[in-house]
Design an enzyme around this catalytic site. Structure first.
Site, PDB file in Angstrom:
ATOM      1  N   CYS A 177       0.394  -7.221  32.076  1.00 16.69           N
ATOM      2  CA  CYS A 177      -0.823  -7.354  30.851  1.00 16.69           C
ATOM      3  C   CYS A 177      -1.659  -5.980  31.004  1.00 16.69           C
ATOM      4  CB  CYS A 177      -1.520  -8.607  30.852  1.00 16.69           C
ATOM      5  SG  CYS A 177      -0.631 -10.086  30.631  1.00 16.69           S
ATOM      6  N   HIS A 317     -11.345  -8.241  30.360  1.00 18.60           N
ATOM      7  CA  HIS A 317     -10.049  -8.756  30.302  1.00 18.60           C
ATOM      8  C   HIS A 317     -10.183 -10.212  29.612  1.00 18.60           C
ATOM      9  CE1 HIS A 317      -5.710  -9.202  30.792  1.00 18.60           C
ATOM     10  NE2 HIS A 317      -5.775 -10.378  31.370  1.00 18.60           N
ATOM     11  N   GLU A 328     -12.864 -11.524  37.253  1.00 22.61           N
ATOM     12  CA  GLU A 328     -13.696 -10.309  36.890  1.00 22.61           C
ATOM     13  C   GLU A 328     -15.061 -10.176  36.651  1.00 22.61           C
ATOM     14  OE1 GLU A 328     -12.629  -8.754  33.005  1.00 22.61           O
ATOM     15  OE2 GLU A 328     -12.238 -10.710  32.195  1.00 22.61           O
ATOM     16  N   LYS A 349     -10.240 -11.109  23.119  1.00 20.38           N
ATOM     17  CA  LYS A 349      -9.300 -12.093  23.177  1.00 20.38           C
ATOM     18  C   LYS A 349      -9.775 -13.512  22.652  1.00 20.38           C
ATOM     19  CE  LYS A 349      -6.635 -10.374  27.336  1.00 20.38           C
ATOM     20  NZ  LYS A 349      -7.536  -9.562  27.438  1.00 20.38           N
ATOM     21  N   HIS A 354      -4.337 -13.058  23.409  1.00 24.23           N
ATOM     22  CA  HIS A 354      -3.692 -12.310  24.417  1.00 24.23           C
ATOM     23  C   HIS A 354      -2.271 -11.585  24.009  1.00 24.23           C
ATOM     24  CE1 HIS A 354      -2.826 -10.467  28.121  1.00 24.23           C
ATOM     25  NE2 HIS A 354      -3.237 -11.392  28.994  1.00 24.23           N
ATOM     26  N   PHE A 413      -0.335  -9.974  35.627  1.00 24.70           N
ATOM     27  CA  PHE A 413       0.785 -10.754  36.640  1.00 24.70           C
ATOM     28  C   PHE A 413       1.420  -9.874  37.392  1.00 24.70           C
ATOM     29  CE2 PHE A 413       1.309 -14.843  33.905  1.00 24.70           C
ATOM     30  CZ  PHE A 413      -0.134 -15.285  34.202  1.00 24.70           C
TER      31      PHE A 413
END
Length: 430
Positions: A177, A317, A328, A349, A354, A413
């Site tokens: 990602c 993110h 985060e 997002k 996403h 990931f």
């Protein structure tokens, strides 16, 4: 560190062209209108029947490849994600005003990010050659002639290079990602070091397929809020329960600042700093202290020769999973100190979902447009903040704000943590 971006004699890299294909509208203008309106493009999946799955919502792009200018042969040859990449690259090239036919093609390169490659094409082709799963021994004669292109994500870079006539470095970056952020950061490094004069850089993913939905269902990463798709993506909200899958692409033209100035180009932003780190911890898990993301932010700021207090906006993110949003938030506090509490943070997002490897590039586009318009996009659907997420997440409504320096981050990931700093090269004069 001081407040100067760049130094004398150093090649500085700027964005002069932007292309976006995102949920809610194809084209950078439609994308920006959606964000500033605070509208969401999440809905029940229409690409296939999602009823067997735990999560049945996604943010799909209303994309007609023929109307977007692709030929029948291109449509047959390319997976949906490759189509996104080519159409979006063409928009960026047109937007830049560069006469690509006059450039040295050997000094023009391509870097495209993608997390899952030609997922939709492979899914569809397997269904075809296996007669919808009924054949144990598949019949390859039913496959599309260009099936090999679906097997190798490098074909994305090839297609874009053909589209723009680039004969320089051509690379696909696949770091989960963070692929979009990493593709832009890597391309900027190639221009900065003198390997290329112009780079077409960005990312594309079209992962809304049964196999992808099933994989995220298995680890309960996506939201099961199927009864209210429009409000399903809720980053930083106490009621969040997973992310909404998306798709799309964003592509940029990067070139050296003095060259851009000499031709009178419109400059969206300077790619002032970039860094990536790995947590070497867990395939899907995150440490709660945000240490590795904070380190990526620190190094990106150092490369940009900027202090934490120079950052005007953070494009988060903000996936909408409980562990990511807390992770985060901790990283921002760790890297920016008290300034984190004074800096608006938002997650797009909440509106466009996403899109895995593509989202980092789409968020770079949002960050650059925020600088051009001096507007911070909101976090949609944020009504009840998580007490552990206690920063200014710009809930519901876009905010007018002088925005000369933006930090955009990504978390992927596998433990990937990336940060990029965009700045107005004329910000001291502003």
């Amino acid at each position: 560190m001081g407040n100067n971006v760049g130094s004398a004699g150093e090649r500085r890299v700027v964005i002069t062209g932007v292309g976006v294909s995102a949920p809610g509208g194809v084209g950078a203008k439609a994308f920006w209108d959606l964000l500033t309106d605070g509208r969401t493009a999440t809905r029940r999946i229409s690409a296939f029947d999602p009823s067997p799955f735990r999560s049945q919502v996604a943010a799909e792009v209303d994309f007609d490849p023929e109307l977007a200018g692709l030929t029948p042969q291109e449509i047959r040859r390319m997976d949906r994600a490759a189509q996104f990449a080519v159409v979006t690259a063409r928009e960026a090239v047109t937007d830049s005003g560069l006469a690509f036919e006059a450039l040295d093609p050997r000094r023009t390169g391509v870097t495209i990010g993608s997390a899952v490659g030609a997922t939709m094409g492979l899914d569809q082709e397997y269904r075809t050659v296996s007669d919808d799963g009924r054949l144990e021994l598949v019949d390859h004669t039913y496959a599309v002639p260009h099936l090999y292109n679906f097997m190798v994500p490098s074909s994305f870079a090839t297609e874009v290079a053909w589209a723009v006539g680039a004969e320089g470095p051509a690379t696909v970056v696949s770091t989960g990602c963070t692929s979009g952020l990493d593709a832009v950061g890597y391309a900027a490094d190639l221009v900065r070091e003198g390997t290329a004069d112009v780079m077409i850089a960005g990312a594309s993913d079209a992962p809304i397929s049964p196999i992808t939905v099933a994989c995220f269902d298995a680890i309960k990463a996506t939201t099961p809020r199927n009864d209210d798709p429009e409000h399903a993506s809720r980053p930083f909200d106490a009621s969040r329960n997973g992310f909404v899958l998306g798709e799309g692409a964003a592509v940029f033209v990067l070139e050296e600042l003095n060259s851009a100035r000499a031709r009178g180009a419109r400059v969206y932003a300077e790619v002032a700093g970039y860094a990536t780190r790995s947590n070497a911890f867990h395939m899907t898990g995150l440490r709660p202290d945000g240490k590795e993301m904070a380190e990526a932010i620190r190094v990106a700021l150092h490369e940009a020769r900027m202090n934490p207090t120079d950052i005007d906006y953070i494009n988060a993110h903000g996936s909408g999973t409980k562990q990511n949003d807390r992770h985060e938030t901790a990283a921002f506090k760790r890297s920016l100190g008290d300034h984190a509490y004074r800096t608006p943070v938002s997650s797009i997002k909440s509106m466009v979902g996403h899109s895995l490897g593509a989202i980092g590039a789409i968020e770079v586009a949002a960050s650059a447009l925020a600088m051009v318009h001096d507007v911070v996009p909101p976090t949609a659907n944020l009504h009840t903040p998580d007490p552990e997420c206690d920063l200014d997440y710009v809930p519901l409504t876009a905010r007018d704000q002088l925005t000369d320096a933006v930090l955009s981050v990504g978390s992927g990931f596998g433990g990937f943590q990336s940060a990029i700093v965009l700045a107005d090269p004329e910000r001291e004069q502003r």
